[in-house]
Write a protein that holds these residues in place. Structure first.
Motif, PDB file in Angstrom:
ATOM      1  N   ALA A   1      51.689  39.890   5.178  1.00  0.00           N
ATOM      2  CA  ALA A   1      50.832  38.911   5.851  1.00  0.00           C
ATOM      3  C   ALA A   1      51.512  37.550   5.959  1.00  0.00           C
ATOM      4  O   ALA A   1      51.368  36.846   6.964  1.00  0.00           O
ATOM      5  CB  ALA A   1      49.506  38.778   5.104  1.00  0.00           C
TER       6      ALA A   1
ATOM      7  N   PHE B   1      53.536  36.348   9.051  1.00  0.00           N
ATOM      8  CA  PHE B   1      52.831  35.747  10.182  1.00  0.00           C
ATOM      9  C   PHE B   1      52.313  34.350   9.842  1.00  0.00           C
ATOM     10  O   PHE B   1      52.360  33.446  10.679  1.00  0.00           O
ATOM     11  CB  PHE B   1      51.688  36.666  10.615  1.00  0.00           C
ATOM     12  N   THR B   2      51.836  34.176   8.620  1.00  0.00           N
ATOM     13  CA  THR B   2      51.353  32.859   8.203  1.00  0.00           C
ATOM     14  C   THR B   2      52.448  31.813   8.320  1.00  0.00           C
ATOM     15  O   THR B   2      52.220  30.691   8.786  1.00  0.00           O
ATOM     16  CB  THR B   2      50.846  32.907   6.749  1.00  0.00           C
TER      17      THR B   2
ATOM     18  N   PHE C   1      46.474  40.996   7.611  1.00  0.00           N
ATOM     19  CA  PHE C   1      46.569  39.543   7.760  1.00  0.00           C
ATOM     20  C   PHE C   1      45.234  38.876   7.446  1.00  0.00           C
ATOM     21  O   PHE C   1      45.181  37.846   6.767  1.00  0.00           O
ATOM     22  CB  PHE C   1      47.009  39.193   9.180  1.00  0.00           C
TER      23      PHE C   1
ATOM     24  N   ASN D   1      45.407  36.423   4.305  1.00  0.00           N
ATOM     25  CA  ASN D   1      45.686  35.101   4.836  1.00  0.00           C
ATOM     26  C   ASN D   1      45.271  34.039   3.821  1.00  0.00           C
ATOM     27  O   ASN D   1      44.091  33.914   3.502  1.00  0.00           O
ATOM     28  CB  ASN D   1      44.917  34.909   6.150  1.00  0.00           C
TER      29      ASN D   1
END
Length: 417
Positions: free
Chosen positions: A136, A139-140, A174, A178
């Motif tokens: 995840a 992408f963060t 995600f 997140n």
């Protein structure tokens, strides 16, 4: 009465493609791919080293004539693949040999980051949590912390079940992992057809929401050719927006160059003719990358192998591959691809492996060891089995099982990190 087995632990909402009516066997096998801790560490070390050697190579050769058809991809960006998968086979001496890297749109994400863990347990372990948090975070970390709101979109074609559920897994993972920050990060899972491309960015159709980070499970070489019904080059426009920094694409289009099967041949050339790599990189290129070249005769003259394999430069899932003997007689061939460039590589002989399918059928065949990397760091393993020498789209999934050694097969769990 059917006996309960590890496949019953798999959540079909995460991996629904277990057995289709037209498949001879279920996708997961009852037999696990047993790997020792030492083998896992060796595979990860090889993968990390070769990834960054390939990265160095791509940065140096991307502007030569061989890649001129990709010159429109912005050169200001690094060529790193955020999410990639390296595929290895083990030769008869026990050495791992790199046969392919998918740096563009690797699949088998749910199998690697979720499914393997179900072989030993229904419960989520801390190790499983940690590896998915890393996934995840890829992408963060791409989000703009200076913006108060970011939109991350995961897009695939729902008509292709495997693609859709790979994207769905990334989206749900995600959402789950997140981290809470002072930046609001929203996420959506949408069909590719719901994307709209304009001069100022990429939007979600009918929502008037501009996308900041876009994961698209759609090959770059196909995206390049995409046009709208009225002939507008929508694929190239999307890449242009990426070049201009108006959207972040995952994986970035320039990662396709790392996937080009001519790169290993260039690595051997640079390694043989110049002091281009570190001592460790040079050693690993010699030991773990099969001899390859642009001509059959080149490999025929330089390799001791009895067989030579022909691969399309941008081939996927075993398509377009032919295995020859040294006199160029065909030994095995998958579907032939027209009007493409090929690379030639020494064929790696492997020991047979026996597996039992979910239907309790025993099969003999060959194993591919795959390593997933996040931003160039090896984090997960995935095993495939095929009765054919060419591992194709119909290969079966062998769950990874870490053992103390290959003789007593005592399990030690999924200690991937």
């Amino acid at each position: 009465m059917r006996q309960v087995n590890w496949i019953d632990n798999i959540d079909r909402d995460k991996i629904p493609y277990i057995k289709e009516d037209d498949w001879d066997y279920s996708y997961p096998t009852l037999t696990s791919l047993n790997i020792t801790q030492k083998e896992k560490e060796t595979l990860f070390d090889i993968s990390n080293t070769l990834f960054w050697a390939m990265h160095k190579t791509v940065k140096s050769v991307r502007h030569i004539d061989v890649f001129k058809q990709l010159n429109f991809i912005g050169s200001k960006f690094d060529c790193i693949s955020n999410l990639s998968r390296m595929d290895f086979v083990k030769d008869k001496q026990g050495n791992f040999k790199l046969v392919e890297i998918n740096a563009d749109t690797p699949c088998a994400i749910p199998e690697t980051f979720y499914g393997n863990f179900r072989f030993n347990s229904r419960e989520t372990t801390q190790i499983e949590h940690n590896i998915n948090l890393q996934l995840a975070t890829v992408f963060t970390n791409l989000c703009n912390i200076e913006e108060k709101v970011n939109l991350v979109v995961f897009a695939a074609d729902p008509d292709y079940m495997e693609d859709w559920y790979n994207a769905k897994y990334l989206y749900e993972n995600f959402q789950m992992h997140n981290p809470i920050t002072n930046v609001i990060i929203s996420a959506l899972l949408i069909p590719l057809s719901d994307l709209e491309v304009f001069d100022d960015g990429v939007y979600v159709k009918s929502m008037n929401q501009k996308i900041d980070v876009l994961y698209r499970l759609y090959p770059t070489e196909m995206l390049i050719e995409d046009k709208s019904e009225d002939g507008y080059p929508i694929g190239r426009k999307l890449i242009e927006l990426h070049n201009e920094g108006k959207v972040i694409l995952v994986n970035p289009p320039e990662a396709l160059i790392m996937q080009d099967k001519r790169i290993p041949a260039m690595m051997h050339y640079l390694n043989d003719e110049f002091c281009f790599y570190s001592r460790k990189e040079a050693e690993y290129i010699q030991k773990h990358i099969p001899c390859s070249g642009l001509r059959f005769e080149t490999v025929q003259q330089t390799s001791q192998a009895e067989k030579i394999i022909e691969k399309p430069v941008y081939g996927r899932e075993g398509s377009g591959i032919t295995i020859y003997d040294k006199n160029k007689n065909i030994i095995e061939q998958s579907s032939k691809t027209k009007d493409v460039e090929y690379i030639y590589e020494e064929y790696i002989e492997q020991n047979d492996t026996a597996v039992t399918t979910a239907e309790n059928v025993k099969l003999d065949g060959y194993v591919t060891y795959s390593v997933f990397l996040l931003n160039g760091e090896a984090v997960g393993l995935y095993g495939r089995f095929d009765t054919n020498k060419i591992c194709g789209a119909g290969a079966l999934w062998m769950p990874i099982n870490l053992v103390e050694n290959q003789t007593n097969n005592k399990m030690i769990g999924f200690n991937f990190k």
